[in-house]
Motif scaffolding. Structure first.
Motif, PDB file in Angstrom:
ATOM      1  N   UNK A 196     -11.292  10.006  -0.854  1.00  0.00           N
ATOM      2  CA  UNK A 196     -10.072  10.343  -0.124  1.00  0.00           C
ATOM      3  C   UNK A 196     -10.283  10.181   1.381  1.00  0.00           C
ATOM      4  N   UNK A 197     -11.425  10.658   1.878  1.00  0.00           N
ATOM      5  CA  UNK A 197     -11.720  10.516   3.304  1.00  0.00           C
ATOM      6  C   UNK A 197     -11.789   9.060   3.729  1.00  0.00           C
ATOM      7  N   UNK A 198     -12.461   8.236   2.912  1.00  0.00           N
ATOM      8  CA  UNK A 198     -12.582   6.810   3.217  1.00  0.00           C
ATOM      9  C   UNK A 198     -11.206   6.129   3.192  1.00  0.00           C
ATOM     10  N   UNK A 199     -10.398   6.498   2.204  1.00  0.00           N
ATOM     11  CA  UNK A 199      -9.054   5.925   2.097  1.00  0.00           C
ATOM     12  C   UNK A 199      -8.183   6.346   3.285  1.00  0.00           C
ATOM     13  N   UNK A 200      -8.325   7.580   3.705  1.00  0.00           N
ATOM     14  CA  UNK A 200      -7.549   8.100   4.831  1.00  0.00           C
ATOM     15  C   UNK A 200      -7.840   7.292   6.098  1.00  0.00           C
ATOM     16  N   UNK A 230       0.818  -1.215   0.000  1.00  0.00           N
ATOM     17  CA  UNK A 230       0.000   0.000   0.000  1.00  0.00           C
ATOM     18  C   UNK A 230       0.848   1.259   0.000  1.00  0.00           C
ATOM     19  N   UNK A 231       1.955   1.242   0.723  1.00  0.00           N
ATOM     20  CA  UNK A 231       2.775   2.449   0.861  1.00  0.00           C
ATOM     21  C   UNK A 231       3.727   2.670  -0.310  1.00  0.00           C
ATOM     22  N   UNK A 232       4.210   1.582  -0.913  1.00  0.00           N
ATOM     23  CA  UNK A 232       5.292   1.742  -1.890  1.00  0.00           C
ATOM     24  C   UNK A 232       4.989   1.238  -3.297  1.00  0.00           C
ATOM     25  N   UNK A 233       3.916   0.461  -3.483  1.00  0.00           N
ATOM     26  CA  UNK A 233       3.660  -0.092  -4.812  1.00  0.00           C
ATOM     27  C   UNK A 233       2.252   0.172  -5.341  1.00  0.00           C
ATOM     28  N   UNK A 234       1.423   0.862  -4.575  1.00  0.00           N
ATOM     29  CA  UNK A 234       0.044   1.087  -5.012  1.00  0.00           C
ATOM     30  C   UNK A 234      -0.048   1.945  -6.265  1.00  0.00           C
ATOM     31  N   UNK A 235       0.942   2.807  -6.485  1.00  0.00           N
ATOM     32  CA  UNK A 235       0.927   3.682  -7.668  1.00  0.00           C
ATOM     33  C   UNK A 235       1.656   3.081  -8.863  1.00  0.00           C
ATOM     34  N   UNK A 236       2.564   2.149  -8.614  1.00  0.00           N
ATOM     35  CA  UNK A 236       3.392   1.622  -9.696  1.00  0.00           C
ATOM     36  C   UNK A 236       2.876   0.318 -10.289  1.00  0.00           C
ATOM     37  N   UNK A 237       2.279  -0.540  -9.451  1.00  0.00           N
ATOM     38  CA  UNK A 237       1.773  -1.824  -9.950  1.00  0.00           C
ATOM     39  C   UNK A 237       0.407  -1.657 -10.619  1.00  0.00           C
ATOM     40  N   UNK A 238       0.199  -2.418 -11.679  1.00  0.00           N
ATOM     41  CA  UNK A 238      -1.093  -2.434 -12.341  1.00  0.00           C
ATOM     42  C   UNK A 238      -1.937  -3.554 -11.729  1.00  0.00           C
ATOM     43  N   UNK A 239      -3.126  -3.202 -11.262  1.00  0.00           N
ATOM     44  CA  UNK A 239      -4.009  -4.195 -10.658  1.00  0.00           C
ATOM     45  C   UNK A 239      -5.458  -3.859 -10.984  1.00  0.00           C
ATOM     46  N   UNK A 240      -6.353  -4.806 -10.740  1.00  0.00           N
ATOM     47  CA  UNK A 240      -7.758  -4.651 -11.132  1.00  0.00           C
ATOM     48  C   UNK A 240      -8.480  -3.651 -10.231  1.00  0.00           C
ATOM     49  N   UNK A 241      -9.450  -2.939 -10.829  1.00  0.00           N
ATOM     50  CA  UNK A 241     -10.322  -2.004 -10.092  1.00  0.00           C
ATOM     51  C   UNK A 241      -9.524  -0.932  -9.350  1.00  0.00           C
ATOM     52  N   UNK A 242      -8.495  -0.448  -9.986  1.00  0.00           N
ATOM     53  CA  UNK A 242      -7.615   0.542  -9.350  1.00  0.00           C
ATOM     54  C   UNK A 242      -8.294   1.906  -9.289  1.00  0.00           C
ATOM     55  N   UNK A 243      -8.303   2.500  -8.104  1.00  0.00           N
ATOM     56  CA  UNK A 243      -8.854   3.836  -7.909  1.00  0.00           C
ATOM     57  C   UNK A 243      -7.719   4.837  -7.732  1.00  0.00           C
ATOM     58  N   UNK A 244      -7.932   6.026  -8.234  1.00  0.00           N
ATOM     59  CA  UNK A 244      -6.950   7.098  -8.064  1.00  0.00           C
ATOM     60  C   UNK A 244      -7.422   8.024  -6.955  1.00  0.00           C
ATOM     61  N   UNK A 245      -6.537   8.295  -6.020  1.00  0.00           N
ATOM     62  CA  UNK A 245      -6.844   9.195  -4.917  1.00  0.00           C
ATOM     63  C   UNK A 245      -6.002  10.460  -5.022  1.00  0.00           C
ATOM     64  N   UNK A 246      -6.509  11.535  -4.446  1.00  0.00           N
ATOM     65  CA  UNK A 246      -5.822  12.824  -4.541  1.00  0.00           C
ATOM     66  C   UNK A 246      -4.439  12.747  -3.913  1.00  0.00           C
ATOM     67  N   UNK A 247      -4.344  12.079  -2.778  1.00  0.00           N
ATOM     68  CA  UNK A 247      -3.055  11.896  -2.104  1.00  0.00           C
ATOM     69  C   UNK A 247      -2.701  10.420  -2.072  1.00  0.00           C
TER      70      UNK A 247
END
Length: 528
Positions: free
Chosen positions: A433-437, A27-44
């Motif tokens: 974003x709030x839910x993810x936080x 979650x901290x280091x690969x969530x932006x780089x790995x391609x995975x299913x149902x990926x959501x983009x968050x502001x932060x």
């Protein structure tokens, strides 16, 4: 025997540390780089959220030590009761304004079947097309049918608002679940830590839009937490306790199979406890509870089957999709482990159950061989991100999610709420974003609990072992079979309970609070 029990406990701590650390690392280091299913983009990013949480803790530590602020004692029990009632009506208000009928399994088969029963129609056309494949959903159909029948008799919701009758139950379940989290948290760590857990649950469940969806994820939410409440309640006699646990576990399984995981955790922990204490009287009482439960479950099973047949549900077991199908689907490289129409066609093409299992295993072996060791580990990491990197729990990710939308109830309020909760809304980023936080904070606290369990505590209580085994169980289930973040939704209460242990440990080992040995629970004025 005692050495074996300690060894098994240690194994649980080690495995839970490895799994939770794996999740947080991804979650901290690969969530932006790995391609995975149902990926959501968050502001932060998750790393930013994590660092913000650390800053908040640091600021709290500085303020606490500099000003030595103590919060006056509050009647938290009363506050929680009032909040639970208030949030029930808030949930109803939100649901009424964002209401829609979804597609996929809910709107494609389950709700139509319940409506057909309500109107004395013929459900036979749904037998081969859906319920022979997924017969476990017949119990949920009958629950919805009963709710709609009561609604029809009372005469509250009609026309496009008919399903609001089910949504009312969803909202009640959500509020009761949050309240149960507080009650269990109070038993295991004291009311102030429990209140923090209650606040987390309100953020993850209380304002979650999943309450408006008529499906098993939101309806079965109360089952694991109620089972835990029964288990931790010392006032319930042992035989009755285990009878409730097993029967409720079975009924939860009939709605959503994952609900049974918490019962498996209880069985494992009770076995470890027996090895440590060798309490034959407790074993005998537990065994008596099992015998009574088995008899009741057999009677319930036969009774439900008779009911289904009378209603016109004649399912064909040769068409039923078993675990081998979902295991195969969980290995689909193109779909990255989520639902696959291609795999459904493969299973549908088999004439009977034996042929289907054989074909599923054959395809699964081929896929595993193509992955290789490292490739499979990477694939599982992608599935882990699919499951865990979404604080909205795959909201809006199913096919035909906003299937039937109704007109705005109130032009201003409905438009604003839909803009916040609908995926294409202008303000959806704010909710997501709030839910993810809050979700990242919860998982961080769970990580703290697993670290202290392995490296500091000599032994946790049995409740913690059940909680962490449930988390391991649902994680393993989603790794091996079909991946989807919403499958974690019914175990949010369990994650929050684990987070309560993390909050307590931070207060002790970071902020220097001490355990009250007489009460055997941890009190603190500092975190509130």
């Amino acid at each position: 025997m005692k050495k074996l029990s300690r060894y098994l406990e240690k194994c649980i701590y080690i495995v839970s540390f490895i799994v939770i650390f794996w999740i947080m690392f991804l979650l901290l280091f690969f969530s932006n780089t790995l391609k995975y299913a149902c990926k959501k983009e968050f502001v932060f990013s998750n790393l930013v959220i994590f660092n913000v949480f650390l800053i908040i803790l640091l600021m709290y530590f500085i303020i606490k030590n500099k000003f030595r602020i103590k919060i006056c004692n509050l009647n938290l029990d009363k506050i929680v009761k009032i909040c639970s009632i208030v949030f029930f009506f808030i949930q109803l208000y939100i649901s009424y304004n964002i209401f829609f009928e979804t597609g996929w399994d809910s709107g494609g088969a389950i709700v139509p079947a319940a409506r057909t029963l309500l109107n004395n129609g013929n459900v036979a056309p749904l037998n081969d097309s859906y319920f022979s494949l997924y017969p476990n959903n017949l119990f949920l159909v009958n629950i919805y049918y009963l709710i709609l029948k009561i609604n029809k008799s009372v005469g509250i919701f009609y026309g496009e608002n008919q399903l609001m009758a089910i949504v009312v139950f969803n909202c009640a379940i959500s509020s009761i679940t949050c309240w149960l989290i507080y009650l269990i948290g109070k038993q295991i760590k004291g009311n102030k830590y429990a209140f923090i857990g209650y606040v987390l649950s309100l953020a993850l469940i209380g304002i979650s839009p999943w309450m408006v969806v008529c499906y098993s994820d939101s309806f079965v939410l109360f089952v694991p937490i109620t089972i835990l409440y029964v288990y931790t309640n010392k006032k319930i006699p042992c035989v009755l306790k285990y009878t409730i646990i097993y029967v409720m576990g079975y009924l939860g399984y009939c709605i959503k199979p994952q609900a049974i995981i918490v019962v498996v955790g209880i069985v494992i922990v009770d076995f470890i406890t027996f090895l440590r204490k060798n309490d034959r009287k407790a074993l005998l009482k537990g065994f008596l509870g099992v015998v009574i439960s088995v008899v009741l479950i057999i009677l319930l099973s036969k009774g439900l089957n008779i009911l289904y047949q009378r209603e016109g549900f004649e399912t064909n077991s040769d068409k039923t999709f078993g675990l081998s199908h979902f295991f195969m689907m969980g290995l689909n490289p193109e779909r990255l482990g989520v639902w696959s129409g291609e795999d459904v066609d493969i299973s549908l093409g088999c004439k009977n159950q034996d042929e289907r299992v054989k074909k599923n295993i054959e395809v699964s072996k081929e896929r595993l061989k193509k992955f290789g060791g490292y490739g499979y580990l990477k694939f599982l990491s992608k599935k882990m991100l699919t499951n865990y990197n979404d604080g909205t729990f795959a909201w809006g990710e199913e096919g035909g999610f906003y299937f039937i939308q109704v007109d705005d109830r109130n032009e201003q309020i409905s438009m604003r709420l839909k803009a916040t909760y609908y995926n294409d809304g202008a303000h959806f980023w704010l909710y997501s974003l709030g839910a993810q936080f809050v979700w990242i904070i919860t998982l961080t606290l769970v990580t703290v609990a697993t670290i202290t369990s392995l490296f500091i505590h000599k032994r946790r209580d049995s409740q913690y072992l059940i909680i962490i085994l449930s988390i391991l169980g649902i994680t393993l289930f989603e790794l091996l079979f079909e991946a989807r973040a919403r499958y974690l939704y019914l175990y949010i209460p369990v994650f929050v309970l684990a987070a309560i242990y993390g909050i307590s440990d931070i207060d002790i080992y970071v902020f220097g609070r001490k355990k009250d040995e007489k009460a055997n629970i941890i009190y603190s004025d500092t975190l509130l």
